[in-house]
Design an enzyme around this catalytic site. Structure first.
Site, PDB file in Angstrom:
ATOM      1  N   ASP A  96       8.514   3.609   3.559  1.00 35.26           N
ATOM      2  CA  ASP A  96       9.136   3.747   2.109  1.00 35.26           C
ATOM      3  C   ASP A  96       7.785   3.834   1.115  1.00 35.26           C
ATOM      4  OD1 ASP A  96       8.629   1.396   1.810  1.00 35.26           O
ATOM      5  OD2 ASP A  96      10.490   1.090   1.164  1.00 35.26           O
ATOM      6  N   GLU A 118      11.585   3.500  10.925  1.00 39.77           N
ATOM      7  CA  GLU A 118      12.307   2.597   9.972  1.00 39.77           C
ATOM      8  C   GLU A 118      12.911   3.584   9.053  1.00 39.77           C
ATOM      9  OE1 GLU A 118      10.794  -1.591   8.297  1.00 39.77           O
ATOM     10  OE2 GLU A 118      11.154  -0.329   6.626  1.00 39.77           O
ATOM     11  N   GLU A 132      10.108   3.458  -4.003  1.00 39.05           N
ATOM     12  CA  GLU A 132      10.302   3.264  -2.536  1.00 39.05           C
ATOM     13  C   GLU A 132      11.784   3.953  -2.067  1.00 39.05           C
ATOM     14  OE1 GLU A 132       9.217   0.652  -4.161  1.00 39.05           O
ATOM     15  OE2 GLU A 132       7.350   0.292  -3.544  1.00 39.05           O
ATOM     16  N   HIS A 205       5.532  -8.736  -5.457  1.00 42.17           N
ATOM     17  CA  HIS A 205       4.509  -7.712  -5.924  1.00 42.17           C
ATOM     18  C   HIS A 205       5.078  -6.506  -6.316  1.00 42.17           C
ATOM     19  CE1 HIS A 205       5.488  -6.403  -1.746  1.00 42.17           C
ATOM     20  NE2 HIS A 205       5.182  -5.280  -2.266  1.00 42.17           N
ATOM     21  N   ARG A 207       6.620  -3.138  -7.719  1.00 44.09           N
ATOM     22  CA  ARG A 207       6.282  -2.339  -9.035  1.00 44.09           C
ATOM     23  C   ARG A 207       7.308  -2.557  -9.908  1.00 44.09           C
ATOM     24  NH1 ARG A 207       3.025   2.092  -9.528  1.00 44.09           N
ATOM     25  NH2 ARG A 207       2.319   1.786  -7.474  1.00 44.09           N
ATOM     26  N   HIS A 238      -0.670 -11.130  -3.719  1.00 41.88           N
ATOM     27  CA  HIS A 238      -1.158  -9.549  -3.519  1.00 41.88           C
ATOM     28  C   HIS A 238      -2.248  -9.390  -4.266  1.00 41.88           C
ATOM     29  CE1 HIS A 238      -0.858  -5.323  -3.652  1.00 41.88           C
ATOM     30  NE2 HIS A 238      -0.030  -5.311  -2.824  1.00 41.88           N
TER      31      HIS A 238
END
Ligand code: UD1
Ligand code: UDP
Length: 368
Positions: A96, A118, A132, A205, A207, A238
């Site tokens: 994604d 996936e 995503e 991490h 967004r 990250h």
């Protein structure tokens, strides 16, 4: 000879595509090209090194502070060039990310068939996870082969009108990776540091958590750690500077919280397997934890991985400081809840997903 090209660009895609690269390269009469976009740089290299995969092409697009536009534009341009040269019969993308979406879109424009590894995970809210959830649905609209990790993800695709003959329930290649990384004998300085304490692994991490949600998550965690002298938190941060700043602002200066750079996957999986519990907003870790029998408090409002919730391993607790504080503390004090969440139940397959995907691509059907 059938030409298969795999495209990926971030750490989690690499962890779940490298087992497939290795499987496909072990087969006869197929030609395999690996193109990395380099959406991630150091974090991608760590995984390629761990699995011993050398890309044939590297678009090397990463820049600090890159935007969704930067990544999408550069991946589309790069794939146009590479796919024009390689002329693959099929291109495989994973999951994604913006790499996934832009590579699939480029192939669609070039009339190259796309295989989506996936496929079919859904929250039905394109804003969460963002972007995503949109990326995955958009690739679903394009893909000719849909490799669904679970029956639930297959059902999502069927409901959306995908042809049944284009969907294959393979298991998740995350389990293929995990079965090669976790070993019986393992030691590491981080485990030495945590000896005699309950080791909690933290990663964050996403967004949609950048800014206030991250600060609120971290404040909740710190309050709990300060109340529990037998708890230590390991947080491999990250490399995104925004995430690092939030972590350093709120979590530094506490000797029971260790902030580190991203950890090599082989080492990270072995540490996870020896941890007490996990706090994360990661997607991939939600798939790994049920196999390892490690309770996870999911630092998000929704998850596209309800199988782990149904298995009892995952609990979605959002990002509000008070919720984080309450739920983290509960798991440290409520033995019954902890034991119930620690049962190892793996809804994500048997470690043979890559074999099944390779069979479909080569023989047109799954052989086991
Ligand atoms: C991306 C994916 C997300 C996935 C995550 C895995 C998108 C939109 N997001 O988000 O789905 O969960 O990867 O980690 O595709 N950076 C480095 N070195 C690295 C990697 C990143 O310095 O090796 C820094 C750079 O400053 C970069 C920033 O992190 O600009 C953000 O990277 P980016 O790939 O844009 O977003 P992620 O948050 O990593
Ligand atoms: N991981 C790793 N080293 C770390 C942190 C995570 O190898 O320091 C692995 C983790 O086990 C999982 C994957 O990275 O397989 C998850 O990647 P990430 O959280 O970046 O992305 P997401 O899964 O959220 O898309």
């Amino acid at each position: 000879m059938k030409k298969i090209m795999l495209v990926f660009g971030t750490r989690p895609e690499a962890i779940k595509m490298c087992p497939l690269v290795k499987e496909l390269k072990s087969r006869k009469n197929v030609s395999i090209t690996v193109c990395v976009t380099g959406q991630h740089r150091e974090m991608l290299k760590q995984v390629l090194d761990t699995f011993g995969v050398t890309p044939d092409y590297d678009l090397a697009i990463m820049q600090s502070g890159q935007t969704l536009f930067d990544v999408t534009e550069k991946v589309m341009e790069g794939i146009k060039k590479v796919a024009g040269e390689v002329k693959p019969d099929v291109v495989l993308v994973h999951g994604d990310t913006s790499t996934t979406f832009a590579a699939a879109l480029a192939c669609f424009y070039m009339n190259i068939p796309v295989g989506h590894v996936e496929a079919g995970l859904r929250t039905y809210d394109v804003h969460s996870p963002y972007p995503e959830a949109f990326n995955r649905q958009a690739v679903g609209a394009i893909a000719d082969y849909n490799f669904a990790p679970t029956p639930l993800s297959r059902d999502n695709l069927l409901r959306e009108g995908k042809k049944p003959e284009s969907i294959f329930v393979t298991g998740n290649t995350a389990i293929d990776a995990l079965s090669t990384t976790v070993v019986r004998d393992f030691d590491h300085p981080a485990l030495e540091w945590a000896k005699g304490s309950r080791l909690v692994i933290l990663t964050a991490h996403r967004r949609e958590n950048w800014g206030d949600p991250l600060y609120s998550i971290f404040r909740g965690i710190r309050r709990v750690v300060e109340e529990f002298p037998d708890v230590k938190v390991l947080y491999p941060i990250h490399l995104n500077p925004l995430v690092r700043k939030a972590a350093e602002d709120t979590l530094s200066g506490c000797d029971r919280i260790r902030l580190t750079d991203p950890i090599d996957t082989m080492i990270f999986h072995n540490i996870l397997a020896r941890s007490y519990m996990i706090l994360t907003d990661s997607g991939g870790i939600q798939e790994e934890a049920p196999s390892l029998g490690k309770p996870v408090l999911v630092l998000r409002d929704v998850t596209e991985r309800p199988e782990g919730v149904a298995a009892g391993t995952l609990k979605v607790i959002g990002t509000k400081e008070e919720n984080i504080y309450r739920e983290f503390k509960r798991l440290l004090t409520d033995e019954k809840e902890y034991d119930a969440m620690s049962q190892a139940k793996n809804p994500y397959g048997d470690g043979l997903a890559s074999k099944r995907i390779a069979d479909v691509l080569i023989y047109g059907k799954m052989m086991n």
